[in-house]
Design an enzyme around this catalytic site. Structure first.
Site, PDB file in Angstrom:
ATOM      1  N   LYS A  35       0.736  -1.152  -0.052  1.00  0.00           N
ATOM      2  CA  LYS A  35      -0.038   0.174   0.027  1.00  0.00           C
ATOM      3  C   LYS A  35       0.886   1.442   0.080  1.00  0.00           C
ATOM      4  CE  LYS A  35      -0.482  -0.230   5.052  1.00  0.00           C
ATOM      5  NZ  LYS A  35      -1.269  -0.743   6.437  1.00  0.00           N
ATOM      6  N   ARG A 130     -11.141  -0.823  14.657  1.00  0.00           N
ATOM      7  CA  ARG A 130     -10.877   0.128  13.317  1.00  0.00           C
ATOM      8  C   ARG A 130     -11.784  -0.602  12.141  1.00  0.00           C
ATOM      9  NH1 ARG A 130      -4.809   1.043  11.167  1.00  0.00           N
ATOM     10  NH2 ARG A 130      -5.353  -0.967  10.287  1.00  0.00           N
ATOM     11  N   TYR A 255      14.263  30.002   9.522  1.00  0.00           N
ATOM     12  CA  TYR A 255      12.863  30.684   9.850  1.00  0.00           C
ATOM     13  C   TYR A 255      12.847  30.638  11.414  1.00  0.00           C
ATOM     14  CZ  TYR A 255      11.425  30.496   4.991  1.00  0.00           C
ATOM     15  OH  TYR A 255      11.306  30.866   3.629  1.00  0.00           O
ATOM     16  N   MET A 303      11.054  24.407   3.136  1.00  0.00           N
ATOM     17  CA  MET A 303      10.529  23.741   2.069  1.00  0.00           C
ATOM     18  C   MET A 303      11.457  22.886   1.187  1.00  0.00           C
ATOM     19  SD  MET A 303       7.767  25.112  -0.746  1.00  0.00           S
ATOM     20  CE  MET A 303       6.511  25.648   0.314  1.00  0.00           C
TER      21      MET A 303
HETATM   22  C1  LIG Z   1      -0.414  -1.746   6.763  1.00  0.00           C
HETATM   23  C2  LIG Z   1      -1.094  -2.966   6.994  1.00  0.00           C
HETATM   24  C3  LIG Z   1      -0.180  -4.127   7.381  1.00  0.00           C
HETATM   25  C4  LIG Z   1       1.336  -4.068   7.438  1.00  0.00           C
HETATM   26  O1  LIG Z   1       1.568  -3.597   8.558  1.00  0.00           O
HETATM   27  P1  LIG Z   1       3.096  -3.055   8.978  1.00  0.00           P
HETATM   28  O2  LIG Z   1       3.249  -2.787  10.559  1.00  0.00           O
HETATM   29  O3  LIG Z   1       3.738  -2.257   8.024  1.00  0.00           O
HETATM   30  O4  LIG Z   1       3.903  -4.654   8.955  1.00  0.00           O
HETATM   31  C5  LIG Z   1      -0.912  -5.391   7.375  1.00  0.00           C
HETATM   32  N1  LIG Z   1      -2.324  -5.525   7.400  1.00  0.00           N
HETATM   33  C6  LIG Z   1      -2.817  -4.444   7.214  1.00  0.00           C
HETATM   34  C7  LIG Z   1      -4.558  -4.756   7.056  1.00  0.00           C
HETATM   35  C8  LIG Z   1      -2.523  -3.186   7.001  1.00  0.00           C
HETATM   36  O5  LIG Z   1      -3.360  -2.227   6.743  1.00  0.00           O
END
Ligand SMILES: *Cc1c(COP(=O)(O)O)cnc(C)c1O
Length: 368
Positions: A35, A130, A255, A303
């Protein structure tokens, strides 16, 4: 000349880290999580690095379709499922597997007219609160899924809230495992629980599948360093010194003039800023490597630039090599100093940063 800021992605490191994930769970299949543009490493590049994985997991259906177009033939799982019934067409067409985590998704599936069958992953909320169905309704949800002609295999997944802190007083790992198992007791189908932290530290949770993400990129999900887990950094962010200032006691830098010199200092200006993904909230003292020597940033991150302390690096000049994180400076060390996690730094790499690629295997082959 392009700007000297380059993120180098090490394909051999991706491959190596996948090997670590597999060795931690020798009897499980690995769903490599890609992802967020493979945590900033690039979807296509990571697909090559993870060629030996049993599947890839991500969020967007169009990126899943892209993986198919790039030639990925093994499993692809949408970790949050689909967002609209209109996504189901592409899911069937590209043979993408989908999580089902809520009643709305279940109803969309029940009402869809699909011209093919799909595999689904019933997501169980075992304590993270979640995504997912509560354990008490999972068997009923399973029966409704089973009654949908277009549903082929049903697997079960859950996600840990505290795998890196298994005895967490609010939600322990053991509690989540117990709730997960009880929710689906007696039902056929693959089980998948472990993220990176569980894969690395709790081999007893490795079920039919493990689902590592950050470890594959050489980040650590725990207090333990990535190196101690045998992981290699897959992303090294490098730049150069593009300017130098000599300042005296009382001079301020950047800054807000937040950093004030208490002695004569040499300040280097690095071509990298928050518009590149470097965290703006990184305070003075955050580590950085110049000419192979570890030093610190001073003053506020701008930036396009960072200011760093070169006082004790006699060799430093315009053009000196800088490592912001990766090889020679663990990303988690920078993240800790900035009050965040390596995950966030990796996936925040901005589109304007040039990407280079290396693969030690190929390089070795070429030199033979
Ligand atoms: C992001 C994610 C993972 C991986 O988690 P890590 O901590 O990066 O290993 C596994 N399962 C789900 C559902 C996720 O959203």
């Amino acid at each position: 000349m392009p700007r000297p800021l380059v993120a180098t992605i090490d394909i051999a490191a991706l491959r190596h880290n996948l090997g670590v994930a597999k060795r931690c769970a020798p009897n499980s299949k690995v769903l490599a999580v890609v992802k967020a543009n493979a945590y900033g490493h690039g979807l296509e590049r990571s697909m090559r690095g993870f060629a030996d994985a049993d599947g890839l997991g991500l969020i967007e259906v169009d990126n899943a379709a892209r993986l198919r177009q790039l030639g990925w033939q093994k499993r692809i799982v949408l970790l949050e499922g689909f967002f609209d019934a209109s996504d189901l067409q592409a899911i069937v067409e590209h043979q993408i597997e989908t999580v089902v985590h809520c009643m709305e998704q279940l109803e969309m599936l029940e009402n869809a007219q699909l011209n093919g069958r799909i595999n689904v992953h019933l997501k169980i909320n075992s304590g993270m609160n979640r995504l997912g169905f509560l354990p008490s309704v999972c068997k009923a949800i399973y029966q409704r899924l089973r009654a949908i002609p277009a549903v082929r295999d049903i697997s079960f997944i859950t996600h840990f809230a505290n795998a890196e802190d298994a005895n967490n007083a609010r939600v322990s790992l053991a509690q989540q495992v117990q709730r997960f198992n009880a929710a689906i007791e007696g039902l056929p189908g693959d089980r998948c629980l472990s993220n990176s932290a569980a894969d690395l530290m709790h081999p007893e949770c490795a079920a039919d599948w493990v689902r590592p993400g950050v470890m594959l990129y050489g980040g650590t999900p725990a207090d333990t360093t990535a190196e101690k887990f045998g992981l290699r950094p897959a992303m090294t962010l490098r730049s150069e010194i593009i300017g130098i200032q000599h300042i005296v006691v009382g001079d301020a830098v950047g800054y807000g003039s937040s950093f004030v010199a208490d002695k004569a200092m040499t300040i280097g200006i690095v071509a990298c800023g928050y518009a590149d993904g470097y965290p703006r909230h990184a305070p003075s003292g955050t580590p950085i490597v110049v000419d192979g020597i570890k030093t610190r940033i001073v003053g506020r991150v701008s930036m396009d630039m960072i200011t760093v302390d070169l006082t004790s690096i006699a060799s430093a000049r315009v053009g000196s090599k800088v490592v912001l994180w990766g090889q020679d400076l663990p990303i988690d060390e920078v993240a800790n100093a900035a009050g965040t996690v390596g995950y966030e730094l990796m996936c925040a790499i901005a589109p304007r940063v040039q990407i280079a690629e290396r693969d030690d295997l190929e390089q070795t082959n070429h030199s033979i």
